[in-house]
Design an enzyme around this catalytic site. Structure first.
Site, PDB file in Angstrom:
ATOM      1  N   THR A  43      27.451 -18.378   8.707  1.00 41.70           N
ATOM      2  CA  THR A  43      28.198 -17.224   9.219  1.00 41.70           C
ATOM      3  C   THR A  43      27.678 -15.985   8.483  1.00 41.70           C
ATOM      4  OG1 THR A  43      29.923 -17.729   7.628  1.00 41.70           O
ATOM      5  CG2 THR A  43      30.309 -18.446   9.889  1.00 41.70           C
ATOM      6  N   VAL A  45      28.860 -12.874   7.299  1.00 39.61           N
ATOM      7  CA  VAL A  45      29.447 -12.240   6.107  1.00 39.61           C
ATOM      8  C   VAL A  45      29.266 -13.159   4.893  1.00 39.61           C
ATOM      9  CG1 VAL A  45      31.559 -11.335   5.079  1.00 39.61           C
ATOM     10  CG2 VAL A  45      31.090 -10.916   7.497  1.00 39.61           C
ATOM     11  N   CYS A  46      29.531 -14.445   5.097  1.00 42.20           N
ATOM     12  CA  CYS A  46      29.371 -15.417   3.995  1.00 42.20           C
ATOM     13  C   CYS A  46      27.930 -15.424   3.493  1.00 42.20           C
ATOM     14  CB  CYS A  46      29.751 -16.819   4.461  1.00 42.20           C
ATOM     15  SG  CYS A  46      31.441 -16.966   5.041  1.00 42.20           S
ATOM     16  N   THR A  47      26.985 -15.310   4.402  1.00 43.04           N
ATOM     17  CA  THR A  47      25.574 -15.310   3.999  1.00 43.04           C
ATOM     18  C   THR A  47      25.309 -14.160   3.030  1.00 43.04           C
ATOM     19  OG1 THR A  47      24.944 -16.319   6.096  1.00 43.04           O
ATOM     20  CG2 THR A  47      23.199 -15.164   4.890  1.00 43.04           C
ATOM     21  N   LEU A  50      27.196 -14.843  -0.471  1.00 41.37           N
ATOM     22  CA  LEU A  50      26.580 -15.840  -1.358  1.00 41.37           C
ATOM     23  C   LEU A  50      25.254 -15.341  -1.915  1.00 41.37           C
ATOM     24  CD1 LEU A  50      28.900 -17.498  -0.030  1.00 41.37           C
ATOM     25  CD2 LEU A  50      27.518 -19.465  -0.605  1.00 41.37           C
TER      26      LEU A  50
END
Ligand code: BEZ
Length: 212
Positions: A43, A45-47, A50
């Site tokens: 996804t 935003v998560c990319t 992290l």
């Protein structure tokens, strides 16, 4: 599972991670910890989140903090996605990510908020002290990426205020003036804060950051 509150012991667990099976308390040792969840692998935003955590590894290490991520996706998914994170965010993911596909840890830490999403974890953050107590929590929805500079800033305040009888005012950053806690008398403040203090009001006494 009741929500974890400040001052509670961060529950221990063993979990599959991208760096092997980890028992949380053992892995933390005597360091500070950040345990954070994200909603799902692959996804956008998560990319970005992290990737940023990986880039901030030195900043966390400087503060004696170990970082661990979590989502409910399985290990093979994490492993493939990490390659995308490294490629697109120009970094190397350098911290363990829990593959919580049985939702054990996310349930233990109340990271699934069914009225927001009944399946996926929200963006939770737990900052844990060397005594394994929860020092700070944050909860963001899936649509709002976190600011990890703010998490570092808050850790600076947590670590300072653990060691000195000060609090940190609005928008404080490491190196800025601090506030002397109200349990300290003016007489004691003279002894404890040799750099001096300004008494703006009896309840508002400002001193240079004591450990700078
Ligand atoms: C994201 O990381 O972009 C995302 C994840 C879950 C829902 C919405 C956005």
């Amino acid at each position: 599972m009741a929500a974890l509150r400040l001052g509670d012991t961060a529950p221990n667990f063993s979990a599959k991670t991208t760096e092997g099976e980890i028992t949380f308390h053992e892995w933390l040792g005597d360091k500070w910890g950040v345990l954070f969840s994200h909603p799902a692998d692959f996804t956008p935003v998560c990319t970005t989140e992290l990737g940023m955590v990986a880039k901030l590894k030195d900043e966390f290490e400087k503060r004696n903090v170990k970082v661990m991520g979590l989502s409910i996706d399985p290990l093979d998914s994490h492993e493939v996605w990490i390659k995308d994170i490294n490629e697109t965010q120009n970094t190397t993911v350098n911290f363990p990510m829990i593959a919580d596909d049985d939702k054990y840890v996310s349930t233990l830490y109340d990271m699934i908020h069914p009225n927001a999403d009944d399946k996926l974890t929200v963006r939770s953050v737990f900052v844990i002290g060397p005594d394994k107590k929860v020092k700070l929590t944050l909860t963001y929805p899936a649509s709002t990426g976190r600011n990890f500079f703010e998490i570092l800033r808050a850790i600076d305040s947590l670590q300072l205020t653990a060691d000195y009888k000060v609090a940190t005012p609005v928008n404080w950053n490491d190196g800025d003036d601090c506030i002397i806690v109200n349990s300290i008398s003016d007489e004691d403040a003279v002894k404890k804060f040799p750099k001096g203090f300004v008494k703006v009001k009896p309840y508002l006494r400002v001193t240079p950051q004591p450990n700078k």
